[in-house]
Design a protein around this motif. Structure first.
Motif, short mmCIF file in Angstrom:
data_model
loop_
_atom_site.label_atom_id
_atom_site.label_comp_id
_atom_site.label_asym_id
_atom_site.label_seq_id
_atom_site.Cartn_x
_atom_site.Cartn_y
_atom_site.Cartn_z
N ASP A 1 0.69 -1.08 0.35
CA ASP A 1 0.07 -0.17 -0.11
C ASP A 1 0.87 1.20 0.28
OD1 ASP A 1 1.06 -0.29 2.55
OD2 ASP A 1 -1.13 0.29 3.27
N GLY A 2 2.02 1.22 -0.43
CA GLY A 2 2.60 2.20 -0.13
C GLY A 2 3.67 2.97 1.15
N CYS A 3 3.03 2.20 2.21
CA CYS A 3 3.42 2.37 3.78
C CYS A 3 4.96 1.94 3.82
CB CYS A 3 2.62 2.22 4.81
SG CYS A 3 3.13 1.91 6.77
N GLU A 4 5.85 2.18 4.38
CA GLU A 4 7.16 2.71 5.17
C GLU A 4 6.89 1.84 6.37
OE1 GLU A 4 10.88 4.90 4.36
OE2 GLU A 4 9.32 6.76 3.34
N ALA A 5 6.88 0.69 6.68
CA ALA A 5 6.77 0.34 7.88
C ALA A 5 8.21 -0.60 8.33
CB ALA A 5 5.54 -0.79 7.77
N PHE A 6 8.23 -1.22 9.31
CA PHE A 6 8.99 -1.85 9.68
C PHE A 6 8.16 -2.49 10.80
CE2 PHE A 6 8.47 1.75 13.01
CZ PHE A 6 7.97 0.94 14.12
N ASP A 7 8.51 -3.99 10.93
CA ASP A 7 8.90 -5.22 12.38
C ASP A 7 9.31 -4.94 13.24
OD1 ASP A 7 10.93 -6.54 10.99
OD2 ASP A 7 10.51 -7.76 9.84
N LEU A 8 9.25 -6.13 14.35
CA LEU A 8 10.25 -6.32 15.69
C LEU A 8 11.17 -6.67 15.27
CD1 LEU A 8 7.37 -7.81 17.48
CD2 LEU A 8 8.04 -5.24 17.19
N VAL B 1 0.22 2.97 18.73
CA VAL B 1 -1.00 2.06 18.13
C VAL B 1 -2.17 2.86 18.84
CG1 VAL B 1 -2.71 0.43 17.06
CG2 VAL B 1 -0.18 0.03 16.54
N ASN B 2 -2.00 2.30 20.13
CA ASN B 2 -3.29 2.89 21.15
C ASN B 2 -4.04 3.95 20.80
OD1 ASN B 2 -4.50 0.66 20.44
ND2 ASN B 2 -3.97 -0.27 23.14
N PRO C 1 -0.45 -2.05 9.84
CA PRO C 1 -0.81 -2.42 8.50
C PRO C 1 -1.16 -3.73 8.32
CG PRO C 1 0.39 -1.50 8.11
CD PRO C 1 0.52 -1.07 9.81
N ARG C 2 -0.11 -4.50 8.76
CA ARG C 2 -0.68 -5.83 8.30
C ARG C 2 0.15 -5.76 10.17
NH1 ARG C 2 3.24 -7.96 4.21
NH2 ARG C 2 1.29 -7.08 2.32
N ASP C 3 -0.27 -7.49 10.92
CA ASP C 3 0.05 -7.97 12.21
C ASP C 3 1.82 -7.94 12.59
OD1 ASP C 3 -0.85 -8.97 14.71
OD2 ASP C 3 0.33 -11.18 13.99
N LEU D 1 4.35 4.91 11.06
CA LEU D 1 3.79 6.39 12.04
C LEU D 1 2.28 6.26 10.77
CD1 LEU D 1 6.84 8.64 11.24
CD2 LEU D 1 5.98 7.58 13.48
N ALA D 2 1.96 6.60 12.15
CA ALA D 2 0.25 7.05 12.24
C ALA D 2 0.32 7.84 10.61
CB ALA D 2 -0.33 7.35 12.87
N GLU D 3 1.01 9.08 10.49
CA GLU D 3 0.42 10.06 9.63
C GLU D 3 0.63 9.27 8.72
OE1 GLU D 3 5.02 12.45 9.89
OE2 GLU D 3 3.17 12.93 11.48
N GLN D 4 1.65 8.28 8.04
CA GLN D 4 2.09 7.92 6.73
C GLN D 4 0.53 6.59 6.23
OE1 GLN D 4 5.49 5.22 6.76
NE2 GLN D 4 6.80 7.15 6.77
#
Length: 74
Positions: free
Chosen positions: A16-23, A52-53, A60-62, A67-70
């Motif tokens: 979806d284009g989101c820059e994400a990181f995992d644990l 997140v809360n 976006p995925r488990d 960042l929420a702004e992304q």
């Protein structure tokens, strides 16, 4: 992803284009900064989900966070 102090967290680009990181990436970052003690995985997951809360992060995925702004609106 670069913080205000110039520290970088390795990210991956989700479909979806989101820059994400995992644990794993978050743990590697924390270890590189000397900020961790054992055990770390469960503590990081709890902390990330608290953010997140609070609306700071989005999951976006488990187990993947950005960042929420992304967050992209479909």
């Amino acid at each position: 992803m670069t913080g205000p102090d110039g520290a970088e967290v390795d990210t991956d680009l989700l479909p979806d284009g989101c820059e994400a990181f995992d644990l794993w990436r978050l743990e590697a970052f924390a270890r590189s900064r000397g900020c961790v003690s054992e055990p770390i995985g469960a503590d990081l997951l709890i902390s990330a989900r608290e953010l997140v809360n609070r609306g700071v992060l989005h999951e976006p995925r488990d187990g993947w966070f950005c960042l929420a702004e992304q967050r992209r609106v479909s």
